[in-house]
Motif scaffolding. Structure first.
Motif, PDB file in Angstrom:
ATOM      1  N   CYS A 173       0.859  -1.280  -0.172  1.00 21.06           N
ATOM      2  CA  CYS A 173       0.001  -0.149   0.035  1.00 21.06           C
ATOM      3  C   CYS A 173       0.772   1.185   0.100  1.00 21.06           C
ATOM      4  O   CYS A 173       2.153   1.202   0.410  1.00 21.06           O
ATOM      5  CB  CYS A 173      -1.005   0.021   1.154  1.00 21.06           C
ATOM      6  SG  CYS A 173      -0.131   0.092   2.931  1.00 21.06           S
ATOM      7  N   ASN A 174       0.171   2.385  -0.200  1.00 22.50           N
ATOM      8  CA  ASN A 174       1.075   3.566  -0.362  1.00 22.50           C
ATOM      9  C   ASN A 174       1.459   3.995   0.848  1.00 22.50           C
ATOM     10  O   ASN A 174       2.761   4.599   0.827  1.00 22.50           O
ATOM     11  CB  ASN A 174       0.211   4.609  -1.239  1.00 22.50           C
ATOM     12  CG  ASN A 174       0.027   4.468  -2.601  1.00 22.50           C
ATOM     13  OD1 ASN A 174       0.512   3.608  -3.221  1.00 22.50           O
ATOM     14  ND2 ASN A 174      -0.850   5.508  -3.449  1.00 22.50           N
ATOM     15  N   GLN A 175       0.778   3.780   1.869  1.00 22.62           N
ATOM     16  CA  GLN A 175       1.264   4.372   3.315  1.00 22.62           C
ATOM     17  C   GLN A 175       2.389   3.533   3.661  1.00 22.62           C
ATOM     18  O   GLN A 175       3.444   4.259   4.090  1.00 22.62           O
ATOM     19  CB  GLN A 175      -0.002   3.667   4.146  1.00 22.62           C
ATOM     20  CG  GLN A 175       0.439   4.584   5.513  1.00 22.62           C
ATOM     21  CD  GLN A 175      -0.848   4.488   6.477  1.00 22.62           C
ATOM     22  OE1 GLN A 175      -1.717   3.541   6.274  1.00 22.62           O
ATOM     23  NE2 GLN A 175      -0.747   4.917   7.547  1.00 22.62           N
ATOM     24  N   ASP A 176       2.615   2.180   3.474  1.00 25.32           N
ATOM     25  CA  ASP A 176       3.733   1.633   3.744  1.00 25.32           C
ATOM     26  C   ASP A 176       4.890   2.134   2.808  1.00 25.32           C
ATOM     27  O   ASP A 176       6.045   2.235   3.419  1.00 25.32           O
ATOM     28  CB  ASP A 176       3.910   0.174   3.618  1.00 25.32           C
ATOM     29  CG  ASP A 176       2.742  -0.622   4.763  1.00 25.32           C
ATOM     30  OD1 ASP A 176       2.311   0.093   5.442  1.00 25.32           O
ATOM     31  OD2 ASP A 176       2.239  -1.623   4.446  1.00 25.32           O
ATOM     32  N   ALA A 177       4.768   2.284   1.238  1.00 30.98           N
ATOM     33  CA  ALA A 177       5.853   2.604   0.742  1.00 30.98           C
ATOM     34  C   ALA A 177       6.299   4.159   1.098  1.00 30.98           C
ATOM     35  O   ALA A 177       7.550   4.384   1.305  1.00 30.98           O
ATOM     36  CB  ALA A 177       5.236   2.714  -0.692  1.00 30.98           C
ATOM     37  N   SER A 178       5.373   5.019   1.535  1.00 28.81           N
ATOM     38  CA  SER A 178       5.801   6.425   1.899  1.00 28.81           C
ATOM     39  C   SER A 178       6.591   6.516   3.170  1.00 28.81           C
ATOM     40  O   SER A 178       7.443   7.025   3.276  1.00 28.81           O
ATOM     41  CB  SER A 178       4.761   7.247   1.864  1.00 28.81           C
ATOM     42  OG  SER A 178       3.571   6.869   2.737  1.00 28.81           O
ATOM     43  N   ARG A 179       6.150   5.370   3.971  1.00 24.66           N
ATOM     44  CA  ARG A 179       7.017   5.431   5.559  1.00 24.66           C
ATOM     45  C   ARG A 179       8.471   4.919   5.091  1.00 24.66           C
ATOM     46  O   ARG A 179       9.090   5.416   5.811  1.00 24.66           O
ATOM     47  CB  ARG A 179       5.940   4.534   6.321  1.00 24.66           C
ATOM     48  CG  ARG A 179       5.058   5.138   6.829  1.00 24.66           C
ATOM     49  CD  ARG A 179       4.384   4.205   8.097  1.00 24.66           C
ATOM     50  NE  ARG A 179       3.161   4.699   8.506  1.00 24.66           N
ATOM     51  CZ  ARG A 179       2.275   4.026   9.135  1.00 24.66           C
ATOM     52  NH1 ARG A 179       2.463   2.556   9.158  1.00 24.66           N
ATOM     53  NH2 ARG A 179       0.891   4.336   9.628  1.00 24.66           N
ATOM     54  N   ALA A 180       8.461   4.076   4.209  1.00 27.05           N
ATOM     55  CA  ALA A 180       9.971   3.400   4.029  1.00 27.05           C
ATOM     56  C   ALA A 180      10.628   4.612   3.505  1.00 27.05           C
ATOM     57  O   ALA A 180      11.921   4.618   3.953  1.00 27.05           O
ATOM     58  CB  ALA A 180       9.820   2.287   3.053  1.00 27.05           C
ATOM     59  N   LEU A 181      10.082   5.546   2.615  1.00 21.80           N
ATOM     60  CA  LEU A 181      10.790   6.712   2.147  1.00 21.80           C
ATOM     61  C   LEU A 181      11.011   7.722   3.184  1.00 21.80           C
ATOM     62  O   LEU A 181      11.883   8.699   2.978  1.00 21.80           O
ATOM     63  CB  LEU A 181      10.297   7.193   0.831  1.00 21.80           C
ATOM     64  CG  LEU A 181      10.493   6.143  -0.296  1.00 21.80           C
ATOM     65  CD1 LEU A 181       9.547   6.547  -1.408  1.00 21.80           C
ATOM     66  CD2 LEU A 181      11.921   5.767  -0.645  1.00 21.80           C
ATOM     67  N   GLY A 182      10.162   7.773   4.144  1.00 20.66           N
ATOM     68  CA  GLY A 182      10.107   8.785   5.078  1.00 20.66           C
ATOM     69  C   GLY A 182       9.517  10.087   4.933  1.00 20.66           C
ATOM     70  O   GLY A 182       9.863  11.170   4.970  1.00 20.66           O
ATOM     71  N   ILE A 183       8.544  10.082   3.458  1.00 24.08           N
ATOM     72  CA  ILE A 183       7.568  11.165   3.127  1.00 24.08           C
ATOM     73  C   ILE A 183       6.253  10.864   3.447  1.00 24.08           C
ATOM     74  O   ILE A 183       5.830   9.818   3.754  1.00 24.08           O
ATOM     75  CB  ILE A 183       7.937  11.147   1.464  1.00 24.08           C
ATOM     76  CG1 ILE A 183       7.673  10.125   0.932  1.00 24.08           C
ATOM     77  CG2 ILE A 183       9.356  11.690   1.425  1.00 24.08           C
ATOM     78  CD1 ILE A 183       7.886  10.238  -0.727  1.00 24.08           C
ATOM     79  N   THR A 184       5.270  11.863   2.812  1.00 19.15           N
ATOM     80  CA  THR A 184       3.820  11.741   3.111  1.00 19.15           C
ATOM     81  C   THR A 184       3.403  10.994   2.067  1.00 19.15           C
ATOM     82  O   THR A 184       3.956  10.835   0.838  1.00 19.15           O
ATOM     83  CB  THR A 184       3.281  13.154   3.050  1.00 19.15           C
ATOM     84  OG1 THR A 184       3.422  13.719   1.822  1.00 19.15           O
ATOM     85  CG2 THR A 184       3.628  13.957   4.211  1.00 19.15           C
TER      86      THR A 184
END
Length: 63
Positions: free
Chosen positions: A19-30
């Protein structure tokens, strides 16, 4: 907005996570920034992939 992320990094994260939420957390962005980067680089986000797969499943069950 880019913060130094390459197209390859965004592609890899988009493939790895569900999901987009997990991907964005991995990058440290919103989530919004991740979605924008996916659109900018024309990368299929996890959300878009899931939508595409659902559409394909619906088509195959209606045949």
């Amino acid at each position: 907005m880019n913060r130094g992320f390459s197209r390859e990094q965004i592609e890899r994260v988009a493939r790895m996570y569900k999901c987009n939420q997990d991907a964005s957390r991995a990058l440290g962005i919103t989530i919004r920034s991740f979605s924008r980067l996916c659109r900018k680089y024309e990368i299929e986000s996890p959300f878009a992939r899931r939508q595409r797969q659902r559409g394909q499943m619906a088509k195959s069950t209606n045949l």
